[in-house]
Scaffold this active site. Structure first.
Site, PDB file in Angstrom:
ATOM      1  CE  LYS A   1      -4.037   1.813   2.540  1.00 30.42           C
ATOM      2  NZ  LYS A   1      -4.890   1.622   3.736  1.00 30.42           N
TER       3      LYS A   1
ATOM      4  CB  SER B   1      -8.211   3.410   2.588  1.00 26.57           C
ATOM      5  OG  SER B   1      -7.353   2.886   3.582  1.00 26.57           O
TER       6      SER B   1
ATOM      7  CB  SER C   1      -8.347   0.549   5.522  1.00 24.91           C
ATOM      8  OG  SER C   1      -9.108   1.704   5.346  1.00 24.91           O
TER       9      SER C   1
HETATM   10  N1  GLN Z   1     -13.167   3.856   6.148  1.00 24.15           N
HETATM   11  C1  GLN Z   1     -12.588   4.288   7.373  1.00 24.15           C
HETATM   12  C2  GLN Z   1     -12.236   5.756   7.282  1.00 24.15           C
HETATM   13  O1  GLN Z   1     -12.471   6.322   6.280  1.00 24.15           O
HETATM   14  C3  GLN Z   1     -11.400   3.473   7.721  1.00 24.15           C
HETATM   15  C4  GLN Z   1     -10.214   3.803   6.898  1.00 24.15           C
HETATM   16  C5  GLN Z   1      -9.010   3.012   7.295  1.00 24.15           C
HETATM   17  O2  GLN Z   1      -9.119   1.999   7.976  1.00 24.15           O
HETATM   18  N2  GLN Z   1      -7.861   3.502   6.885  1.00 24.15           N
HETATM   19  O3  GLN Z   1     -11.738   6.334   8.194  1.00 24.15           O
END
Ligand code: GLN
Length: 474
Positions: free
Chosen positions: A80, A155, A179
């Site tokens: 990532k 994400s 994410s």
């Molecule tokens: N979807 C969640 C957010 O937008 C989690 C994102 C993540 O785990 N990086 O904060």
């Protein structure tokens, strides 16, 4: 077996073949590079062909010299793009880090390399990991390889899509509120959020430091376990990394579930799409057939997890992101004075990131701190206690990873609350810092995969691998 078939067989199969000389690291990397070059889903932001070939040749040279090949010898991986890779651009999908080249590897990346892994590409993500669909990337959205009109989740959508599309047999993501798990579910692959502190965060672009965890994505539970075994362990450079012993994760995937008691979240099943709920129930059936017993459990404060998370995470993000000011990293906008330079540079954040900075700054404002931040912290404590009570009655807690299957691109554009709902099932374990695994549960609505989420007490990742391997036999 050809290099193509070995890559399809997964992380462990490819590493074994390299160790035994049935395939060379170079052959594997050429196949992975060819597939990465064809990336039709926006999954990757950067392919490091030169670095990957050099790393593969180094694995081959070490093998010829008689060195012990590592657990990931010659295995191509995608990382990532919010994890630092030495000499390779790391953007976190934000304009504010465009062109930035870190001078060091994140600790997890260094550990993968030491085990012989070959880093071939940096994977796309929501800008600074804020999102649930991988649509907020400053460099264009990721599409779901199973249905390109749908999102891959987020994400870590690029990491999950790379594995689902067969570009690499494994990838790293990061999980702050879901994410790793939610994109794994949307793309039909396996994803683990380790216990907070199980894996070093050094070199991870910080989002919300009391939640952030780096986690592996792969096609099988065993491969996911192998990756964790390499990544896990204390790091003197990360004061929040834990001293807990690294266990035999891969062996756990063979252990079975005959003595396992599984706590089922009925309320979460009722709240999920019917196809998702049905597939999760079938997965639980596989656990029962293998000897596990089911009990119903409840997390009474889970309905408040979403509000608490979307206060605490932006509060931490607003503080962490102050360092992206054009002075230290990435491009700098020009303006006559310092304040103007900060402002013009920070105007480059996307809408979702700006929303989080504003929310977080608001939540921390003087005089209101206890009303907002303090209350959210108390919810966090309650959710952690809910799990403690549940674990008095079961070994793992099970439910859907997300209430729906992957949704169409643009479905939640302009409606942040609808987007945040995608995290409903993953947020409680994030608030409590617990390990959680998502495994594919089969085709649900529109033929798209559902995910089964298993949550265990802190540092009990082995239970997740034992149960996950039975629920998702490969
Ligand atoms: N979807 C969640 C957010 O937008 C989690 C994102 C993540 O785990 N990086 O904060």
């Amino acid at each position: 077996m050809s290099a193509e078939r070995l890559l399809a067989a997964g992380v462990a199969a490819a590493a074994e073949a390299v160790r035994e000389g049935r395939v060379s690291a170079r052959e594997l990397v050429e196949v992975a590079l060819a597939r990465c070059g064809e990336d039709a889903h926006g999954a990757l932001l950067h392919v490091d062909a030169e670095g990957a070939r050099a790393a593969a040749d180094a694995v081959a040279a070490a093998r010829r010299a008689g060195g012990a090949p590592g657990a990931l010898a010659g295995v191509p991986l995608a990382i990532k793009d919010n994890l630092c890779t030495r000499g390779v651009p790391t953007t976190a999908a934000t304009r504010l880090l465009e062109g930035w080249v870190p001078p060091y590897d994140a600790t997890v990346v260094a550990r993968l390399r030491e085990a012989g892994a070959v880093i071939v590409a940096k994977a796309n993500l929501d800008e600074l990991a804020m999102g649930s669909s991988s649509e907020t990337s400053a460099f264009g959205p990721v599409r779901n390889p199973l249905d390109p009109s749908r999102v891959p989740g987020g994400s870590s959508g690029g990491s999950a899509a790379a594995v689902a599309a067969g570009m690499t047999p494994g990838a790293l993501g990061s999980d702050t509120g879901g994410s790793v798990r939610q994109p794994a579910a949307f793309c039909g692959v396996v994803g683990l959020k380790p216990t907070y502190g199980r894996v070093s965060r050094r070199g991870l672009v910080a989002f919300a430091s009391s939640f952030d965890v780096v986690g592996p994505i792969a096609r099988t539970v065993r491969d996911t376990a192998r990756l964790l075994g390499v990544m896990a362990g204390p790091d003197p450079e990360d004061a929040t990394s834990a001293d807990a012993p690294v266990e035999a994760y891969e062996a756990a995937a063979e252990e079975g579930v005959s003595t396992l008691r599984v706590g089922v979240l009925r309320a979460s099943l009722d709240a999920a799409e019917p196809g998702v709920a049905a597939r999760v129930v079938e997965s639980l059936g596989r656990l029962v057939s293998a000897g596990a017993t089911l009990v119903d459990v409840d997390l009474p404060h889970a309905d408040r997890a979403l509000s608490a998370y979307y206060l605490l995470a932006p509060a931490e993000a607003s503080s962490n992101l102050a360092r992206l000011d054009g002075m230290r990293f990435g491009p700098r906008a020009s303006a006559p004075d310092l304040r103007g330079t900060h402002e013009a540079t920070r105007a480059g954040f996307g809408a979702e990131v700006k929303r989080r900075i504003l929310l977080g700054t608001y939540a921390l404002r003087a005089g209101y701190r206890d009303q907002l931040y303090g209350r959210a912290q108390r919810v966090r404590t309650r959710v952690a206690r809910d799990y403690e009570e549940a674990f008095a009655r079961c070994h793992v807690v099970a439910g859907p990873t997300a209430p729906t299957v992957a949704f169409p691109l643009g479905a939640h554009a302009g409606d942040p609350m609808a987007m945040y709902q995608a995290d409903l099932e993953t947020l409680p374990a994030s608030l409590a810092g617990l390990p959680a695994l998502s495994v594919p549960a089969g085709a649900a609505e529109d033929g798209l995969p559902a995910g089964l989420q298993l949550v265990a007490p802190a540092f009990a990742e082995r239970r997740l691998f034992a149960a996950g391997a039975v629920a998702h036999p490969t």
